[in-house]
Design a protein around this motif. Structure first.
Motif, mmCIF file in Angstrom:
data_model
loop_
_atom_site.group_PDB
_atom_site.id
_atom_site.type_symbol
_atom_site.label_atom_id
_atom_site.label_comp_id
_atom_site.label_asym_id
_atom_site.label_seq_id
_atom_site.Cartn_x
_atom_site.Cartn_y
_atom_site.Cartn_z
ATOM 1 N N UNK A 1 -7.832 6.350 0.171
ATOM 2 C CA UNK A 1 -6.913 5.293 0.515
ATOM 3 C C UNK A 1 -6.647 4.427 -0.701
ATOM 4 N N UNK A 2 -5.417 3.962 -0.814
ATOM 5 C CA UNK A 2 -5.025 3.062 -1.896
ATOM 6 C C UNK A 2 -5.538 1.661 -1.607
ATOM 7 N N UNK A 3 -6.184 1.048 -2.591
ATOM 8 C CA UNK A 3 -6.661 -0.322 -2.438
ATOM 9 C C UNK A 3 -5.507 -1.266 -2.748
ATOM 10 N N UNK A 4 -5.168 -2.132 -1.807
ATOM 11 C CA UNK A 4 -4.049 -3.049 -1.978
ATOM 12 C C UNK A 4 -4.557 -4.434 -2.342
ATOM 13 N N UNK A 5 -3.840 -5.084 -3.249
ATOM 14 C CA UNK A 5 -4.169 -6.462 -3.616
ATOM 15 C C UNK A 5 -3.702 -7.395 -2.500
ATOM 16 N N UNK A 6 -4.456 -8.434 -2.252
ATOM 17 C CA UNK A 6 -4.064 -9.418 -1.247
ATOM 18 C C UNK A 6 -3.281 -10.527 -1.923
ATOM 19 N N UNK A 36 -1.281 4.700 8.033
ATOM 20 C CA UNK A 36 0.040 5.307 7.848
ATOM 21 C C UNK A 36 0.273 5.557 6.363
ATOM 22 N N UNK A 37 1.371 6.217 6.050
ATOM 23 C CA UNK A 37 1.710 6.440 4.646
ATOM 24 C C UNK A 37 2.030 5.126 3.954
ATOM 25 N N UNK A 38 1.567 4.984 2.721
ATOM 26 C CA UNK A 38 1.781 3.739 1.989
ATOM 27 C C UNK A 38 2.234 4.044 0.563
ATOM 28 N N UNK A 39 3.188 3.239 0.092
ATOM 29 C CA UNK A 39 3.664 3.358 -1.281
ATOM 30 C C UNK A 39 3.565 1.997 -1.945
ATOM 31 N N UNK A 40 2.526 1.763 -2.760
ATOM 32 C CA UNK A 40 2.429 0.480 -3.460
ATOM 33 C C UNK A 40 3.382 0.462 -4.660
ATOM 34 N N UNK A 41 3.813 -0.730 -5.050
ATOM 35 C CA UNK A 41 4.714 -0.898 -6.196
ATOM 36 C C UNK A 41 4.044 -1.787 -7.234
ATOM 37 N N UNK A 42 4.496 -1.733 -8.482
ATOM 38 C CA UNK A 42 3.886 -2.535 -9.546
ATOM 39 C C UNK A 42 3.936 -4.047 -9.299
ATOM 40 N N UNK A 43 4.914 -4.503 -8.498
ATOM 41 C CA UNK A 43 5.027 -5.945 -8.227
ATOM 42 C C UNK A 43 4.150 -6.394 -7.042
ATOM 43 N N UNK A 53 7.130 7.233 14.083
ATOM 44 C CA UNK A 53 8.579 7.006 14.134
ATOM 45 C C UNK A 53 9.294 7.401 12.859
ATOM 46 N N UNK A 54 8.562 7.455 11.752
ATOM 47 C CA UNK A 54 9.186 7.740 10.463
ATOM 48 C C UNK A 54 9.891 6.540 9.858
ATOM 49 N N UNK A 55 9.823 5.384 10.527
ATOM 50 C CA UNK A 55 10.456 4.183 9.986
ATOM 51 C C UNK A 55 9.588 3.588 8.885
ATOM 52 N N UNK A 56 10.222 2.844 8.008
ATOM 53 C CA UNK A 56 9.486 2.188 6.928
ATOM 54 C C UNK A 56 9.725 0.689 6.976
ATOM 55 N N UNK A 57 8.746 -0.047 6.501
ATOM 56 C CA UNK A 57 8.869 -1.490 6.322
ATOM 57 C C UNK A 57 8.370 -1.816 4.926
ATOM 58 N N UNK A 58 9.182 -2.572 4.192
ATOM 59 C CA UNK A 58 8.814 -2.961 2.835
ATOM 60 C C UNK A 58 8.302 -4.402 2.872
ATOM 61 N N UNK A 59 7.048 -4.577 2.491
ATOM 62 C CA UNK A 59 6.409 -5.891 2.490
ATOM 63 C C UNK A 59 6.317 -6.408 1.061
ATOM 64 N N UNK A 60 6.698 -7.659 0.863
ATOM 65 C CA UNK A 60 6.608 -8.298 -0.449
ATOM 66 C C UNK A 60 5.630 -9.461 -0.354
ATOM 67 N N UNK A 61 4.839 -9.707 -1.411
ATOM 68 C CA UNK A 61 3.931 -10.855 -1.371
ATOM 69 C C UNK A 61 4.716 -12.148 -1.128
#
Length: 180
Positions: A1-6, A36-43, A53-61
């Motif tokens: 699993x990808x470790x996400x920054x809080x 679920x599937x996750x794609x982290x970004x550099x920002x 469902x195959x839907x995506x949600x993009x979360x920004x800090x």
């Protein structure tokens, strides 16, 4: 699993399906990402793809400024929907429709539910006996009470929404009726 920054605030923001922005706690986003599937970004933003469902949600800090602006906009929308719901009740009463009377025998009637982002008009039965013993006046071959509700709202200048249409309920939003 990808470790996400809080995020520093502990919240992410996202674009809602109705156009507004929403807030989600980081722990919720991280739990979704774990399952679920996750794609982290550099920002430090993250896109979660929901498997079922195959839907995506993009979360920004979310910054403090984001949080204040989102809360202010959401409060304005909720206040607008409250005014809309109150106006809908007035129109339906003026149209002489049978309004629901809670906890009373023969209290079935049109009910206006004001809930955050939506105003929903539906038929409400006051007792289980009424629900099972009487024919449903909401629908019918001539459109029933529902058709009268829609006609009264349209004559008064309200716009019924196709969003969140579930079954036969009549749905309105402040976004579609800013005149109130």
């Amino acid at each position: 699993m990808t470790q996400l920054a809080t995020p520093a605030t502990g919240y992410y923001w996202y674009q809602g399906s109705s156009g507004g922005r929403g807030l989600s706690e980081a722990r919720i986003v991280h739990a979704q990402a774990e399952h679920h599937g996750v794609t982290p970004a550099p920002d430090d933003s993250v896109t979660v793809t929901f498997e079922r469902t195959g839907t995506t949600t993009h979360y920004r800090p979310a910054s403090r400024e984001d949080m204040d602006a989102i809360r202010k906009a959401n409060r304005a929308r909720m206040d607008g929907n409250k005014r809309l719901g109150e106006a809908v009740v007035e129109v339906l009463r003026a149209a002489d429709l049978q309004m629901a009377r809670y906890m009373q025998r023969m209290g079935s009637g049109v009910h206006v539910h004001i809930g955050g982002s939506w105003v929903v008009v539906m038929w409400w039965y006051s007792t289980e006996a009424e629900r099972t013993a009487s024919p449903a006046p909401w629908g019918g071959e001539d459109g029933g009470v529902r058709a009268k509700v829609v006609a009264a709202l349209e004559i008064a200048g309200f716009h019924v929404s196709d969003e969140r249409a579930n079954g036969s309920d009549v749905v309105l939003t402040f976004d579609n009726n800013p005149q109130v």
